[in-house]
Design a protein around this motif. Structure first.
Motif, PDB file in Angstrom:
ATOM      1  N   ARG A  34      -0.807  -0.323  57.261  1.00  0.00           N
ATOM      2  CA  ARG A  34      -1.380  -0.040  55.937  1.00  0.00           C
ATOM      3  C   ARG A  34      -1.198   1.428  55.579  1.00  0.00           C
ATOM      4  NH1 ARG A  34      -7.189  -2.805  56.718  1.00  0.00           N
ATOM      5  NH2 ARG A  34      -6.835  -1.792  58.715  1.00  0.00           N
ATOM      6  N   ASN A  35      -1.231   2.290  56.588  1.00  0.00           N
ATOM      7  CA  ASN A  35      -1.076   3.729  56.381  1.00  0.00           C
ATOM      8  C   ASN A  35       0.285   4.166  56.911  1.00  0.00           C
ATOM      9  OD1 ASN A  35      -1.250   6.490  56.227  1.00  0.00           O
ATOM     10  ND2 ASN A  35      -2.846   6.703  57.782  1.00  0.00           N
ATOM     11  N   THR A  36       1.192   4.530  56.017  1.00  0.00           N
ATOM     12  CA  THR A  36       2.557   4.873  56.434  1.00  0.00           C
ATOM     13  C   THR A  36       2.748   6.370  56.662  1.00  0.00           C
ATOM     14  OG1 THR A  36       3.258   5.037  54.127  1.00  0.00           O
ATOM     15  CG2 THR A  36       3.575   2.906  55.222  1.00  0.00           C
ATOM     16  N   LYS A  37       1.738   7.161  56.347  1.00  0.00           N
ATOM     17  CA  LYS A  37       1.907   8.620  56.407  1.00  0.00           C
ATOM     18  C   LYS A  37       2.288   9.143  57.803  1.00  0.00           C
ATOM     19  CE  LYS A  37      -0.195  12.940  54.878  1.00  0.00           C
ATOM     20  NZ  LYS A  37      -1.413  13.629  54.456  1.00  0.00           N
ATOM     21  N   PRO A  38       1.591   8.722  58.882  1.00  0.00           N
ATOM     22  CA  PRO A  38       1.958   9.261  60.212  1.00  0.00           C
ATOM     23  C   PRO A  38       3.420   9.001  60.579  1.00  0.00           C
ATOM     24  CG  PRO A  38      -0.158   8.156  60.313  1.00  0.00           C
ATOM     25  CD  PRO A  38       0.428   7.831  58.964  1.00  0.00           C
ATOM     26  N   ILE A  39       3.916   7.804  60.283  1.00  0.00           N
ATOM     27  CA  ILE A  39       5.300   7.451  60.625  1.00  0.00           C
ATOM     28  C   ILE A  39       6.287   8.268  59.797  1.00  0.00           C
ATOM     29  CG2 ILE A  39       7.033   5.603  60.494  1.00  0.00           C
ATOM     30  CD1 ILE A  39       5.167   5.356  62.911  1.00  0.00           C
ATOM     31  N   SER A  40       5.950   8.507  58.530  1.00  0.00           N
ATOM     32  CA  SER A  40       6.856   9.254  57.650  1.00  0.00           C
ATOM     33  C   SER A  40       7.077  10.676  58.150  1.00  0.00           C
ATOM     34  CB  SER A  40       6.316   9.282  56.215  1.00  0.00           C
ATOM     35  OG  SER A  40       5.134  10.066  56.154  1.00  0.00           O
ATOM     36  N   GLN A  41       6.171  11.160  58.982  1.00  0.00           N
ATOM     37  CA  GLN A  41       6.288  12.523  59.501  1.00  0.00           C
ATOM     38  C   GLN A  41       7.165  12.606  60.756  1.00  0.00           C
ATOM     39  OE1 GLN A  41       2.117  13.417  59.895  1.00  0.00           O
ATOM     40  NE2 GLN A  41       1.856  13.894  57.725  1.00  0.00           N
ATOM     41  N   LEU A  42       7.662  11.463  61.227  1.00  0.00           N
ATOM     42  CA  LEU A  42       8.509  11.467  62.431  1.00  0.00           C
ATOM     43  C   LEU A  42       9.960  11.879  62.141  1.00  0.00           C
ATOM     44  CD1 LEU A  42       7.289   8.319  64.421  1.00  0.00           C
ATOM     45  CD2 LEU A  42       6.979  10.712  65.034  1.00  0.00           C
TER      46      LEU A  42
END
Length: 227
Positions: A34-42
């Motif tokens: 549901r929260n894509t922000k952490p992955i987008s920072q990889l």
């Protein structure tokens, strides 16, 4: 050889570490949360991600459309997402049970059903369960919804392995003991688990890639402690 791998529950904990480890190995990863922000920072070129809610039927079509357009096939599905409620049984509600089962059981069955047409006969569906779902294991008060849902998903996987044993893919369950994740901290504040999320993700990474050579329809208890 690089594989196409779908992982749920990737915004934190084991799921996040799995995405990082598998992408680093060169595999193509679809990270669903549901929260894509952490992955987008990889910042890996081989990671795809979009907002996905296991409780929203419309989101499953997004997964099927992505596979058709980008990959054509899926090698591995890791059903990692989980919901937990720690509450005395008498205080739980219909909604509490519904919420936990929607993620831990219905979500697993629906995503597996969505992905199966794109999987090869040597594909691997790995579902993350819990020691609390193992019959005869030590149980913990307050986890009536969570642990019973984890028991249900173990039986579901055994049934799928039987149903698809002639054609593949292979289905296995990892019943994890306590792992130091945000979810554990929320359910049991202050408890220190003996295994880190990264350590467990490293084990799951290897099992997802190779375990179906040796196992099908099996439940492996991955725990060095009780709980």
């Amino acid at each position: 050889m690089n594989k196409n791998i779908i992982i749920t529950g990737t915004s934190r904990g084991i799921g996040f570490e799995l995405v990082r480890l598998l992408a680093k190995q060169g595999h193509n990863v679809l990270a669903l949360s549901r929260n894509t922000k952490p992955i987008s920072q990889l910042h890996f070129d081989n990671i795809s991600s979009f907002a996905f809610d296991l409780c929203n039927e419309v989101d499953y079509k997004k997964v099927a459309d992505f596979i058709k357009k980008e990959w054509k096939h899926v090698d591995i599905l890791i059903n990692n997402a989980g919901a937990i409620i720690n509450k005395p049984f008498a205080q739980t509600t219909f909604k509490d049970f519904e919420k936990v089962y929607q993620t831990n059981v219905f979500g697993v069955s629906e995503l597996t059903r969505t992905v199966l047409p794109f999987m090869k006969n040597n594909g691997h569906v790995v579902t993350i369960s819990s020691m609390g779902g193992i019959q005869g294991s030590m149980k913990f008060a307050g986890l009536s919804a969570y642990s019973s849902s984890k028991g249900a998903v173990i039986t579901l996987v055994e049934l799928l392995a039987e149903e698809y044993k002639e054609t593949g893919p292979q289905f296995n369950v990892l019943a994890l003991g306590a792992v130091q994740t945000e979810m554990l901290e929320e359910a049991f504040p202050g408890y220190q688990a003996p295994t880190s999320a990264k350590e467990m993700a490293t084990y799951i990474q290897d099992f997802a890639l190779t375990g179906n050579k040796y196992y099908n329809g099996k439940v492996l208890q991955v725990s060095n402690s009780t709980p």
